[in-house]
Design an enzyme around this catalytic site. Structure first.
Site, PDB file in Angstrom:
ATOM      1  N   ARG A   1      41.564   0.474  40.587  1.00  0.00           N
ATOM      2  CA  ARG A   1      42.945   0.894  40.317  1.00  0.00           C
ATOM      3  C   ARG A   1      43.571   1.404  41.613  1.00  0.00           C
ATOM      4  O   ARG A   1      42.891   1.595  42.617  1.00  0.00           O
ATOM      5  CB  ARG A   1      42.955   2.018  39.276  1.00  0.00           C
TER       6      ARG A   1
ATOM      7  N   TYR B   1      38.362  12.615  39.124  1.00  0.00           N
ATOM      8  CA  TYR B   1      37.203  12.994  38.323  1.00  0.00           C
ATOM      9  C   TYR B   1      37.483  12.702  36.863  1.00  0.00           C
ATOM     10  O   TYR B   1      38.590  12.948  36.368  1.00  0.00           O
ATOM     11  CB  TYR B   1      36.918  14.497  38.491  1.00  0.00           C
TER      12      TYR B   1
ATOM     13  N   CYS C   1      42.914  13.214  43.945  1.00  0.00           N
ATOM     14  CA  CYS C   1      44.093  12.365  44.213  1.00  0.00           C
ATOM     15  C   CYS C   1      44.614  12.524  45.640  1.00  0.00           C
ATOM     16  O   CYS C   1      45.770  12.196  45.920  1.00  0.00           O
ATOM     17  CB  CYS C   1      45.199  12.645  43.198  1.00  0.00           C
TER      18      CYS C   1
END
Length: 231
Positions: free
Chosen positions: A83, A89, A186
């Protein structure tokens, strides 16, 4: 039930995607293989669209932009996800939602899709009484933690193949928040992550799932405005 190649738009005729809720913990690699296979079948008009809610055993997943320097302490398996995005996580107590939708019929607009996905999670959180929001330049779902800081409560990561979407969102209901310490979540070191439990909100997974179910039609309808960008 499989759709025929001549099936009309699911938005136009009101068809809803299959809604699947998997109990227990689904290993990430098994879910990834199932999701890939379903997306391939959807693209071939051999299967219906699917929204799949599940939880994973603890795992770190690497998006296509993952920076190895942000893998601080790989205490759990690390799996390439395919992705967009960086490291994230997944684990018990976190609601993961995978959306396998056909944008050929819902509008070939990836930006609109991501925006709609964020809006769906925001609407579901509002249903359970938590205010959340989008943050310019930062994909995901944000709220304020107990200290008043902007904190991430939900992540978005998608892939689009043959205009069929894969992956989707994750929302921290009541995971072990210390597990996020193994990565820079992120790729945003300056912002904390939080959860409904960390905010003493008291919403359980079943209640949040009901909120997602209640607001899913609005999510799907928000995609229909861009059908003119389709085939």
């Amino acid at each position: 039930m499989p759709r025929s190649p001549a099936a009309p738009s699911p938005v136009a005729d009101g068809i809803m995607p299959e809604w699947r809720l998997s109990p227990g913990l689904t290993p990430y690699d098994e879910a990834l293989a199932a999701m890939e296979a379903r997306a391939t079948a959807i693209a071939a008009r051999q299967a219906d669209e699917l929204i799949w809610l599940l939880e994973h055993p603890s795992v770190y997943t690497a998006g296509t932009s993952a920076d190895p320097a942000e893998l601080v302490d790989p205490r759990f398996p690390v799996v390439p996800a395919g992705r967009g995005g960086r490291y994230t996580y997944h684990g018990p107590g976190q609601r993961v939602g995978y959306t396998m939708l056909d944008l050929n019929m819902r509008g070939r607009d990836v930006r609109c899709f991501v925006h709609a996905l964020e809006g769906w999670v925001i609407a579901a959180l509002e249903q359970v009484g938590l205010s959340s929001f989008r943050a310019p330049g930062r994909v995901g779902i944000w709220t304020h933690d107990a200290a008043g800081r902007e904190a991430k409560i939900g992540a978005i990561g998608v892939r689009v193949r043959r205009w069929v979407t894969l992956h989707g969102f994750s929302v921290n209901v009541a995971p072990d928040m210390s597990h996020f310490g193994g990565i820079v979540p992120c790729g945003l070191p300056d912002y904390p992550v939080t959860s409904l439990a960390a905010l003493n909100h008291g919403t359980d997974m079943e209640t949040f799932d009901a909120a997602l179910a209640l607001t899913r039609r609005g999510f799907l309808e928000s995609l229909s405005c861009n059908r003119q960008n389709g085939t």
